[in-house]
Design a protein around this motif. Structure first.
Motif, short mmCIF file in Angstrom:
data_model
loop_
_atom_site.label_atom_id
_atom_site.label_comp_id
_atom_site.label_asym_id
_atom_site.label_seq_id
_atom_site.Cartn_x
_atom_site.Cartn_y
_atom_site.Cartn_z
N ALA A 183 -0.24 -10.67 7.47
CA ALA A 183 -1.69 -10.39 7.50
C ALA A 183 -1.95 -8.89 7.37
CB ALA A 183 -2.28 -10.92 8.80
N VAL A 184 -1.20 -8.08 8.12
CA VAL A 184 -1.40 -6.63 8.07
C VAL A 184 -0.99 -6.08 6.70
CG1 VAL A 184 -0.62 -4.41 9.04
CG2 VAL A 184 -1.23 -6.30 10.57
N SER A 185 0.09 -6.61 6.15
CA SER A 185 0.56 -6.13 4.84
C SER A 185 -0.46 -6.40 3.74
CB SER A 185 1.89 -6.80 4.47
OG SER A 185 2.90 -6.41 5.37
N LYS A 186 -1.11 -7.56 3.82
CA LYS A 186 -2.12 -7.88 2.81
C LYS A 186 -3.32 -6.94 2.93
CE LYS A 186 -1.13 -12.65 1.60
NZ LYS A 186 -1.52 -14.07 1.78
N ARG A 187 -3.68 -6.60 4.16
CA ARG A 187 -4.77 -5.65 4.35
C ARG A 187 -4.35 -4.27 3.85
NH1 ARG A 187 -8.63 -8.18 7.11
NH2 ARG A 187 -7.94 -9.93 8.38
N LEU A 188 -3.11 -3.94 4.12
CA LEU A 188 -2.58 -2.65 3.66
C LEU A 188 -2.57 -2.57 2.13
CD1 LEU A 188 -1.19 0.06 4.24
CD2 LEU A 188 0.98 -1.16 4.47
N GLU A 189 -2.20 -3.68 1.51
CA GLU A 189 -2.22 -3.73 0.04
C GLU A 189 -3.61 -3.39 -0.49
OE1 GLU A 189 -1.99 -7.66 -1.58
OE2 GLU A 189 -1.17 -6.99 -3.51
N LYS A 190 -4.62 -3.98 0.13
CA LYS A 190 -6.01 -3.71 -0.29
C LYS A 190 -6.36 -2.24 -0.10
CE LYS A 190 -8.36 -8.04 0.30
NZ LYS A 190 -8.95 -8.90 1.31
N GLU A 191 -6.04 -1.71 1.08
CA GLU A 191 -6.34 -0.31 1.39
C GLU A 191 -5.70 0.62 0.36
OE1 GLU A 191 -7.89 1.31 4.00
OE2 GLU A 191 -8.42 -0.39 5.30
N LEU A 192 -4.44 0.35 0.05
CA LEU A 192 -3.71 1.25 -0.85
C LEU A 192 -4.21 1.15 -2.29
CD1 LEU A 192 -0.07 0.86 0.57
CD2 LEU A 192 -1.55 2.87 0.74
N LYS A 193 -4.56 -0.07 -2.68
CA LYS A 193 -5.11 -0.25 -4.04
C LYS A 193 -6.43 0.50 -4.19
CE LYS A 193 -2.88 -4.36 -5.86
NZ LYS A 193 -2.91 -5.83 -5.98
N ASN A 194 -7.23 0.50 -3.12
CA ASN A 194 -8.49 1.24 -3.15
C ASN A 194 -8.25 2.75 -3.18
OD1 ASN A 194 -10.12 -0.99 -3.18
ND2 ASN A 194 -10.36 -1.08 -0.94
N ALA A 195 -7.29 3.18 -2.34
CA ALA A 195 -7.04 4.63 -2.24
C ALA A 195 -6.35 5.18 -3.48
CB ALA A 195 -6.21 4.91 -0.99
N PHE A 196 -5.50 4.36 -4.12
CA PHE A 196 -4.72 4.82 -5.27
C PHE A 196 -4.87 3.87 -6.46
CE2 PHE A 196 -2.35 6.11 -1.46
CZ PHE A 196 -2.32 7.48 -1.63
N PRO A 197 -5.98 3.97 -7.17
CA PRO A 197 -6.17 3.03 -8.29
C PRO A 197 -5.10 3.18 -9.37
CG PRO A 197 -8.11 4.44 -7.95
CD PRO A 197 -7.08 4.90 -7.00
N ASP A 198 -4.45 4.36 -9.44
CA ASP A 198 -3.44 4.59 -10.48
C ASP A 198 -2.05 4.08 -10.09
OD1 ASP A 198 -5.41 5.84 -11.84
OD2 ASP A 198 -4.81 7.87 -11.24
N LEU A 199 -1.85 3.79 -8.83
CA LEU A 199 -0.53 3.35 -8.39
C LEU A 199 -0.43 1.84 -8.41
CD1 LEU A 199 0.47 5.58 -5.35
CD2 LEU A 199 0.78 5.97 -7.78
N ARG A 200 0.80 1.35 -8.62
CA ARG A 200 1.01 -0.07 -8.54
C ARG A 200 1.47 -0.41 -7.13
NH1 ARG A 200 5.16 -1.41 -12.63
NH2 ARG A 200 5.87 0.69 -12.16
N VAL A 201 0.88 -1.44 -6.57
CA VAL A 201 1.22 -1.84 -5.20
C VAL A 201 1.80 -3.25 -5.22
CG1 VAL A 201 0.37 -2.11 -2.84
CG2 VAL A 201 -0.67 -0.39 -4.34
N PHE A 202 2.95 -3.41 -4.61
CA PHE A 202 3.63 -4.72 -4.61
C PHE A 202 3.88 -5.19 -3.19
CE2 PHE A 202 4.95 -2.32 -8.31
CZ PHE A 202 4.83 -3.23 -9.34
N LEU A 203 3.90 -6.50 -3.03
CA LEU A 203 4.35 -7.11 -1.78
C LEU A 203 5.68 -7.81 -2.05
CD1 LEU A 203 1.06 -8.86 -0.55
CD2 LEU A 203 2.18 -6.95 0.59
#
Ligand SMILES: [Zn+2]
Length: 390
Positions: A183-203
Motif C-alpha cells: 500500500a505504501v509503495s503504491k502511494r510512493l509510486e504516485k508521489e514520485l511520478k508526480n515529483a519526477f515526470p521525466d523519471l521512470r518509476v517501477f514496482l
C-alpha cells in the motif's frame, strides 16, 4: 592456450574487412607473471577513459562507463561484465602496487565498456585502437560530454517487501507487513511520478505475489544496463520483541552492522531466503549472488549512505507521529548486488500497537510515502549537482 591462438586468427581477418581504419594509442607494456600475460590497470584506464573505483579493504574494483560496468577482485578469476560472469584462466593480481588484469579479461572489459574500441598486440606490447571516424563509435552519439560523468538518475525501483507466501512481520489482529509495504509503495509510486515526470518509476510487485530476493535485485540491475543510473528503494515494516519500540529507520548495505538491533533487523528480513525454492533450507546463495554480494564498491556504498540520510530527513519532516531512529547499516540480502544507490526503509514497527494501527491508515501511509519521496528529491538534486560540477 590453443583456444587463444584460434580466437585471434579468424576475428582479426574479419575485422580487417569490416573496419578499415583505426588509430592506435601508445603501447602498453605486457607484464608477464608465471608465463601469463597481464595489462596494468592504470594503463588501461588512462588509455580508454574508463571510470574506476576501488575498495582497499575488500580488494574489489569497478570500472564503468555509460551504464556498462565490470567488477573484479584481486585474486579472483571471475570478472563481472555488465551483469554477466566472465571467467579468465588466471586471477587478477596486485604486483608492486599495480593491479594487473589478465590480457584476455582486459580485452573483454574494453570491448564491453568501450564498444568499437579494440585491444591489439604484437610480441611485447598492446595497443588500444579507436575507430578513426569517431562518429562510428556507438556510445559517442548518445551523449557528447568529454569529461567522465556519472550517469544521471533516470529511474527509480520501488520494492514492496515480502508478498505471496511470505507475509513478512505479523502484527496483532492479523496485520501483515506485506500488505502495508504494498500500500505504501503504491502511494510512493504516485508521489514520485508526480515529483519526477521525466523519471521512470517501477514496482518490483504491484500485487500480492512472491518474488525471490535476487529477482528483485535483477529487476533493478537490468534497467541499469541501458546506460542509465537508478535508485533502489526497498520498503519494509520492522518488528521487535518489545512492543514499546516504535519509529522508522533507513538502512544501507554493509557487512558491518551498526549494532545488535541492526543485525536483528537484517536477520529478520533475510529469513525469507528459506522460502525461496533454489535455497531449500540450505541458506546458501549461488556463486553469482555471492560474488555480486561481495562486490559492493565504496562508491555505491557512499551514494547509498547519502540516499539513506536524505530519506530519513524527508521522513522526519512528514512523519511527526513517531520518532526517527536514524540511518543504520546492515547486511540485507535484497540490497546485495544492487549496482546503484540502494536503501531499505523500515517505515515503522508492526509490534507496536499504536504504530501498527497508524500504518494501516491512509493518511499515515500517505505521510510516509510523501516523506520518502521528499528524501528522494533531496538526493537527486544533490546527485545531479555533482554531475554538473564534474
Ligand atoms: Zn520486511
Amino acid at each position: 592456450m590453443k583456444k587463444r591462438l584460434s580466437r585471434c586468427f579468424f576475428p582479426a581477418l574479419l575485422s580487417l574487412l569490416a573496419l578499415p581504419s583505426f588509430s592506435a594509442s601508445g603501447p602498453i607494456e605486457i607484464v608477464r607473471v608465471k608465463n601469463e600475460e597481464y595489462l596494468p590497470l592504470d594503463e588501461i584506464l588512462s588509455q580508454t577513459e574508463l571510470d574506476h573505483s576501488f575498495d582497499m579493504i575488500s580488494g574489489k574494483g569497478r570500472l564503468y562507463r555509460k551504464g556498462h560496468y565490470a567488477v573484479y577482485g584481486i585474486g579472483l578469476s571471475i570478472i563481472l561484465v555488465d551483469g554477466g560472469l566472465y571467467k579468465s584462466p588466471v586471477p587478477v593480481r596486485r604486483k608492486a602496487g599495480r593491479v594487473l588484469i589478465p590480457f584476455d579479461a582486459a580485452e573483454k572489459i574494453v570491448q564491453s565498456l568501450r564498444p568499437g574500441v579494440r585491444v591489439d598486440r604484437d610480441r611485447s606490447a598492446a595497443y588500444v585502437r579507436f575507430p578513426d571516424n569517431e562518429d562510428e563509435s556507438p556510445e559517442r552519439k548518445e551523449d557528447t560530454p568529454v569529461t567522465p560523468v556519472k550517469d544521471r538518475i533516470r529511474f527509480i525501483v520501488i520494492d514492496p517487501g515480502h508478498g505471496g507466501k511470505d507475509p513478512g512481520a505479523l502484527g496483532k489482529g492479523g496485520i501483515m507487513e506485506k500488505d502495508i509495504t504494498l500500500a505504501v509503495s503504491k502511494r510512493l509510486e504516485k508521489e514520485l511520478k508526480n515529483a519526477f515526470p521525466d523519471l521512470r518509476v517501477f514496482l518490483t510487485r504491484s500485487n500480492d505475489r512472491f518474488i525471490e530476493l535476487s529477482g528483485r535485485t535483477a529487476i533493478a540491475n537490468k534497467l541499469l544496463k541501458k546506460s542509465e543510473n537508478g535508485i533502489f528503494l526497498s520498503v519494509h515494516v520492522n518488528s521487535a520483541l518489545s512492543s514499546r519500540i516504535s519509529g522508522y529507520e533507513t538502512y544501507f548495505l554493509s557487512q558491518n552492522p551498526t549494532n545488535e538491533d541492526a543485525r536483528n533487523t537484517a536477520a529478520l528480513e533475510n529469513n525469507v531466503i528459506v522460502l525461496e525454492e533454489k535455497h531449500d533450507g540450505g541458506g546458501t546463495h549461488d556463486d553469482v549472488d555471492y560474488i555480486e554480494a561481495m562486490m559492493i564498491t565504496t562508491q555505491i556504498q557512499k551514494e547509498s549512505a547519502a540516499l539513506a540520510a536524505c530519506i530519513q530527513k524527508g521522513l522526519s519532516k512528514k512523519n511527526r507521529a513517531f520518532a526517527s531512529r536514524g540511518v543504520k547499516k546492515a547486511d540485507f540480502f535484497v540490497l546485495r548486488g544492487v549496482l546503484m544507490p540502494a536503501v531499505l526503509v523500515e517505515i515503522g514497527y508492526i509490534s507496536n500497537i499504536k504504530e501498527a494501527r497508524q500504518l494501516k491508515k491512509e493518511d499515515h501511509q500517505r505521510a510516509v510515502a510523501a516523506g520518502i519521496a521528499e528524501g528522494v528529491e533531496l538526493f537527486i538534486k544533490k546527485y545531479n549537482s555533482l554531475i554538473k560540477i564534474n
